[in-house]
Write an enzyme that holds these catalytic residues in place. Sequence first.
Site, mmCIF file in Angstrom:
data_model
loop_
_atom_site.group_PDB
_atom_site.id
_atom_site.type_symbol
_atom_site.label_atom_id
_atom_site.label_comp_id
_atom_site.label_asym_id
_atom_site.label_seq_id
_atom_site.Cartn_x
_atom_site.Cartn_y
_atom_site.Cartn_z
ATOM 1 N N ALA A 13 0.811 -1.232 0.000
ATOM 2 C CA ALA A 13 0.000 0.000 0.000
ATOM 3 C C ALA A 13 0.843 1.280 0.000
ATOM 4 O O ALA A 13 0.712 2.129 -0.898
ATOM 5 C CB ALA A 13 -0.935 -0.013 1.208
ATOM 6 N N SER A 43 1.302 -5.127 -4.053
ATOM 7 C CA SER A 43 0.038 -4.393 -4.134
ATOM 8 C C SER A 43 -1.178 -5.269 -3.838
ATOM 9 O O SER A 43 -2.051 -5.448 -4.677
ATOM 10 C CB SER A 43 -0.093 -3.778 -5.532
ATOM 11 O OG SER A 43 -1.087 -2.785 -5.512
ATOM 12 N N CYS A 47 -5.881 -6.400 4.295
ATOM 13 C CA CYS A 47 -7.146 -6.271 5.040
ATOM 14 C C CYS A 47 -8.142 -7.353 4.638
ATOM 15 O O CYS A 47 -9.055 -7.683 5.394
ATOM 16 C CB CYS A 47 -7.777 -4.903 4.789
ATOM 17 S SG CYS A 47 -6.597 -3.553 4.880
ATOM 18 N N ASP A 289 2.754 1.513 7.448
ATOM 19 C CA ASP A 289 2.865 0.953 8.795
ATOM 20 C C ASP A 289 4.241 1.144 9.430
ATOM 21 O O ASP A 289 4.408 0.891 10.620
ATOM 22 C CB ASP A 289 2.577 -0.556 8.748
ATOM 23 C CG ASP A 289 1.103 -0.864 8.584
ATOM 24 O OD1 ASP A 289 0.302 0.078 8.441
ATOM 25 O OD2 ASP A 289 0.752 -2.068 8.613
HETATM 26 C C1 FAD Z 1 -5.334 -9.258 8.675
HETATM 27 C C2 FAD Z 1 -5.264 -7.777 8.477
HETATM 28 C C3 FAD Z 1 -6.430 -7.045 8.381
HETATM 29 C C4 FAD Z 1 -6.363 -5.657 8.202
HETATM 30 N N1 FAD Z 1 -7.531 -4.945 8.110
HETATM 31 C C5 FAD Z 1 -7.478 -3.596 7.930
HETATM 32 C C6 FAD Z 1 -8.655 -2.836 7.804
HETATM 33 O O1 FAD Z 1 -9.758 -3.383 7.833
HETATM 34 N N2 FAD Z 1 -8.550 -1.495 7.627
HETATM 35 C C7 FAD Z 1 -7.339 -0.859 7.559
HETATM 36 O O2 FAD Z 1 -7.295 0.375 7.379
HETATM 37 N N3 FAD Z 1 -6.189 -1.569 7.672
HETATM 38 C C8 FAD Z 1 -6.240 -2.902 7.854
HETATM 39 N N4 FAD Z 1 -5.080 -3.628 7.966
HETATM 40 C C9 FAD Z 1 -3.803 -2.929 7.942
HETATM 41 C C10 FAD Z 1 -3.298 -2.723 6.524
HETATM 42 O O3 FAD Z 1 -3.266 -3.921 5.843
HETATM 43 C C11 FAD Z 1 -1.920 -2.118 6.617
HETATM 44 O O4 FAD Z 1 -1.995 -0.917 7.313
HETATM 45 C C12 FAD Z 1 -1.322 -1.856 5.250
HETATM 46 O O5 FAD Z 1 -1.159 -3.036 4.529
HETATM 47 C C13 FAD Z 1 0.027 -1.168 5.417
HETATM 48 O O6 FAD Z 1 0.613 -1.013 4.172
HETATM 49 P P1 FAD Z 1 2.184 -0.890 4.074
HETATM 50 O O7 FAD Z 1 2.479 -0.750 2.624
HETATM 51 O O8 FAD Z 1 2.676 0.140 4.998
HETATM 52 O O9 FAD Z 1 2.765 -2.248 4.662
HETATM 53 P P2 FAD Z 1 2.530 -3.755 4.212
HETATM 54 O O10 FAD Z 1 1.222 -3.947 3.601
HETATM 55 O O11 FAD Z 1 2.882 -4.586 5.418
HETATM 56 O O12 FAD Z 1 3.639 -3.980 3.113
HETATM 57 C C14 FAD Z 1 4.986 -3.935 3.427
HETATM 58 C C15 FAD Z 1 5.712 -4.774 2.411
HETATM 59 O O13 FAD Z 1 7.097 -4.599 2.604
HETATM 60 C C16 FAD Z 1 7.748 -5.813 2.340
HETATM 61 N N5 FAD Z 1 9.049 -5.722 2.993
HETATM 62 C C17 FAD Z 1 9.311 -5.540 4.302
HETATM 63 N N6 FAD Z 1 10.626 -5.446 4.524
HETATM 64 C C18 FAD Z 1 11.217 -5.581 3.313
HETATM 65 C C19 FAD Z 1 12.573 -5.569 2.884
HETATM 66 N N7 FAD Z 1 13.588 -5.410 3.734
HETATM 67 N N8 FAD Z 1 12.821 -5.727 1.564
HETATM 68 C C20 FAD Z 1 11.799 -5.912 0.665
HETATM 69 N N9 FAD Z 1 10.503 -5.927 1.040
HETATM 70 C C21 FAD Z 1 10.219 -5.755 2.339
HETATM 71 C C22 FAD Z 1 6.802 -6.856 2.894
HETATM 72 O O14 FAD Z 1 6.994 -8.107 2.275
HETATM 73 C C23 FAD Z 1 5.435 -6.265 2.555
HETATM 74 O O15 FAD Z 1 4.921 -6.760 1.341
HETATM 75 C C24 FAD Z 1 -5.114 -5.021 8.133
HETATM 76 C C25 FAD Z 1 -3.940 -5.766 8.230
HETATM 77 C C26 FAD Z 1 -4.011 -7.132 8.400
HETATM 78 C C27 FAD Z 1 -2.732 -7.898 8.496
#
Ligand code: FAD
Length: 466
Positions: A13, A43, A47, A289
Amino acid sequence: VSRERLVVIGADAGGMTSASQARKRRGAESLEIVALDRGRYASYSACGIPYWIGGLVGSVDALLARTVDEFRKQDIEVRLRQEAVGLDLDAGVVTVHDHETGGDYALGFDQLVLGTGAVPVRPDIAGFDAPGVYGVQTLDDGEAVRAAVAADGASRAVVVGGGYIGLEMAEAFVERGLEVTVVEAAPQPMSTLDPDVGALVAEAVRDLGITLHSDEQVTEIRTGAGGEAIGVVTAEREIPADVVVLGLGVRPNTALARDAGVKIGVTGGIVTDKRMRTASHRNVWAAGDCVQTVNRVSSVPVHVPLGTHANKQGRVVGINIGGGYATFPGVVGTAVTRVCSLEVARTGLREAEAEQAGLRFVSTLTESTTRAGYFPGARPITIKMIAEKRSGRLLGAQIVGEEGAAKRIDVLATAIWNEMTVEEVSGLDLSYAPPFAPVWDPVLIAARRSWDAVELDVRADYTPQP
Ligand SMILES: Cc1cc2nc3c(=O)[nH]c(=O)nc-3n(C[C@H](O)[C@H](O)[C@H](O)COP(=O)(O)OP(=O)(O)OC[C@H]3O[C@@H](n4cnc5c(N)ncnc54)[C@H](O)[C@@H]3O)c2cc1C
């Protein structure tokens, strides 16, 4: 014009929204974009994982917002199974470990986005790292849990931790016909709610046939002959399990950034300015996050790992890298979830947060119905409101109810965002027709009651004590 390279670490995200927004504003001739993810998907909707495991969502493909091919068409190169394992910010180089070949390579960058997300909290207790104890953070995790649920003889699931992800997973297991137990160390599940509202959630969860042991700490995960998890042990009991899932919350995944000298805040998240540029490096940005943000009501730094913020922050990063101007305004703490027929929502501060911020307040709990009482499908709704003493400013709200209850939180989130008093909220022109609300919407009734309580409190303050 010399061409810059943007490297995005974490292709979900926060990271991919940054990439797409930057691409919208800068063509491939001026900006090359390479996104890395250590997992097998980019991507995706984390959630949606509980609904995929529960069977409501048919296939993993439905959870993919955009494929690697679609990104390629936008001139964004996504490299999967490629993990950033080292960062030299002064030299502008990422060391990447290729999980396909097992080798490492160096990748230079001019601009960097940290979108590494969060990792599930896994306590340092015997058995927590055993096979059969699953986090649910990525689609790879989701696949592993789905396989475990589908395995021959799997009939008992234990969820450790009663936060919203834990409870959504409990629903998923109920949908799959498993016997479900949730173990929660606090007196009530959902620590983002006040205990009196958490108690309503606990009651409803038990009514759904889920066994909930609250006020009980897990002391060990029992393992079998092959080292796999076979049960969850607390001071009170041992619960046999075929699947154990972690619902203990997440923490920002910032080890890579921290080691590289990126400034980390009190919450453990990366510190950025309002444009989502890291406080320590001008060409390093962060979204999602892995970052720390600010609560607009209390002005306190917070870590709120939600997809809604990750997408908005990613958009801000991409616009700024693209040469535009955008800021992320902070959060008011709005969240919503559902456990089977039970809807739960919150916004603003709960009582403990208001106290920590030094605010004094008056709380009220109001019961109503989601539609006119006589209209078929009217369901119960309880709204808690927390209003500042004297001023009557709405500080927080929590909702528990059935269908039609939870999304009412958005009106209250908007009111908090605009620093409205509960008196102002009680006068809002909200919609009414019997299929949608009683003639006084539950939000208006709750605001009226809250305003009465504020007035009574003011009067009590000015009544001379005998
Ligand atoms: C079960 C569940 C239900 C959820 N429900 C909701 C909801 O209803 N509403 C809501 O607002 N939010 C919800 N969330 C939270 C939401 O999914 C997260 O806030 C969102 O995905 C965060 O996006 P992000 O890109 O910051 O991190 P992430 O989605 O965690 O993506 C981070 C990515 O970085 C990659 N990564 C990490 N370290 C490295 C590295 N060193 N090198 C290469 N790649 C790396 C990981 O593999 C991952 O794909 C939920 C989360 C979960 C787990």
